[in-house]
Motif scaffolding. Structure first.
Motif, PDB file in Angstrom:
ATOM      1  N   ILE A  25       0.896  -1.156   0.000  1.00 31.93           N
ATOM      2  CA  ILE A  25       0.000   0.000   0.000  1.00 31.93           C
ATOM      3  C   ILE A  25       0.931   1.201   0.000  1.00 31.93           C
ATOM      4  N   GLU A  26       0.880   2.008  -1.043  1.00 29.22           N
ATOM      5  CA  GLU A  26       1.796   3.137  -1.149  1.00 29.22           C
ATOM      6  C   GLU A  26       1.192   4.373  -0.484  1.00 29.22           C
ATOM      7  N   ALA A  27       1.955   4.963   0.438  1.00 32.51           N
ATOM      8  CA  ALA A  27       1.543   6.187   1.112  1.00 32.51           C
ATOM      9  C   ALA A  27       1.942   7.398   0.267  1.00 32.51           C
ATOM     10  N   ALA A  28       1.410   8.549   0.619  1.00 31.81           N
ATOM     11  CA  ALA A  28       1.694   9.780  -0.126  1.00 31.81           C
ATOM     12  C   ALA A  28       3.184  10.122  -0.123  1.00 31.81           C
ATOM     13  N   ASP A  29       3.912   9.718   0.922  1.00 28.76           N
ATOM     14  CA  ASP A  29       5.351  10.016   0.989  1.00 28.76           C
ATOM     15  C   ASP A  29       6.198   9.001   0.230  1.00 28.76           C
ATOM     16  N   GLY A  30       5.554   8.022  -0.421  1.00 28.59           N
ATOM     17  CA  GLY A  30       6.256   7.042  -1.224  1.00 28.59           C
ATOM     18  C   GLY A  30       6.586   5.756  -0.508  1.00 28.59           C
ATOM     19  N   LYS A  31       6.448   5.728   0.812  1.00 32.57           N
ATOM     20  CA  LYS A  31       6.727   4.495   1.540  1.00 32.57           C
ATOM     21  C   LYS A  31       5.682   3.444   1.202  1.00 32.57           C
ATOM     22  N   TYR A  33       3.686  -0.098   2.482  1.00 34.49           N
ATOM     23  CA  TYR A  33       3.290  -0.850   3.676  1.00 34.49           C
ATOM     24  C   TYR A  33       2.696  -2.180   3.243  1.00 34.49           C
ATOM     25  N   LEU A  34       3.003  -3.235   4.005  1.00 33.85           N
ATOM     26  CA  LEU A  34       2.559  -4.576   3.639  1.00 33.85           C
ATOM     27  C   LEU A  34       1.193  -4.931   4.190  1.00 33.85           C
ATOM     28  N   SER A  35       0.657  -4.118   5.108  1.00 30.83           N
ATOM     29  CA  SER A  35      -0.670  -4.396   5.652  1.00 30.83           C
ATOM     30  C   SER A  35      -1.398  -3.085   5.932  1.00 30.83           C
ATOM     31  N   ASP A  43       3.614   2.077  10.827  1.00 30.03           N
ATOM     32  CA  ASP A  43       4.663   1.149  11.258  1.00 30.03           C
ATOM     33  C   ASP A  43       5.255   0.395  10.073  1.00 30.03           C
ATOM     34  N   ASN A  44       6.544   0.110  10.160  1.00 29.50           N
ATOM     35  CA  ASN A  44       7.221  -0.774   9.197  1.00 29.50           C
ATOM     36  C   ASN A  44       7.136  -0.297   7.754  1.00 29.50           C
ATOM     37  N   GLY A  45       7.200   0.998   7.526  1.00 29.00           N
ATOM     38  CA  GLY A  45       7.170   1.533   6.165  1.00 29.00           C
ATOM     39  C   GLY A  45       8.454   1.217   5.426  1.00 29.00           C
TER      40      GLY A  45
END
Length: 53
Positions: A25-31, A33-35, A43-45
């Motif tokens: 799942i891609e966040a706006a900051d580019g990180k 996430y697996l869940s 967490d865990n980005g």
């Protein structure tokens, strides 16, 4: 690789190519996430891989 309007760019990957766009799942900051839980808690980005070569 994605092709849009004649431009080819590499697929986005995270964690040294271990995960692709369908895996995170891609966040706006580019990180990535697996869940959903990690995403909502921040967490865990995973940092995106650098494809500027």
């Amino acid at each position: 690789m994605r092709r849009e309007a004649g431009v080819t760019e590499p697929d986005k990957t995270w964690d040294d190519g271990h995960y692709g766009e369908d895996d995170v799942i891609e966040a706006a900051d580019g990180k990535g996430y697996l869940s959903v839980s990690d995403y909502t808690h921040g967490d865990n980005g995973l940092e995106p891989d650098d494809h500027s070569w």
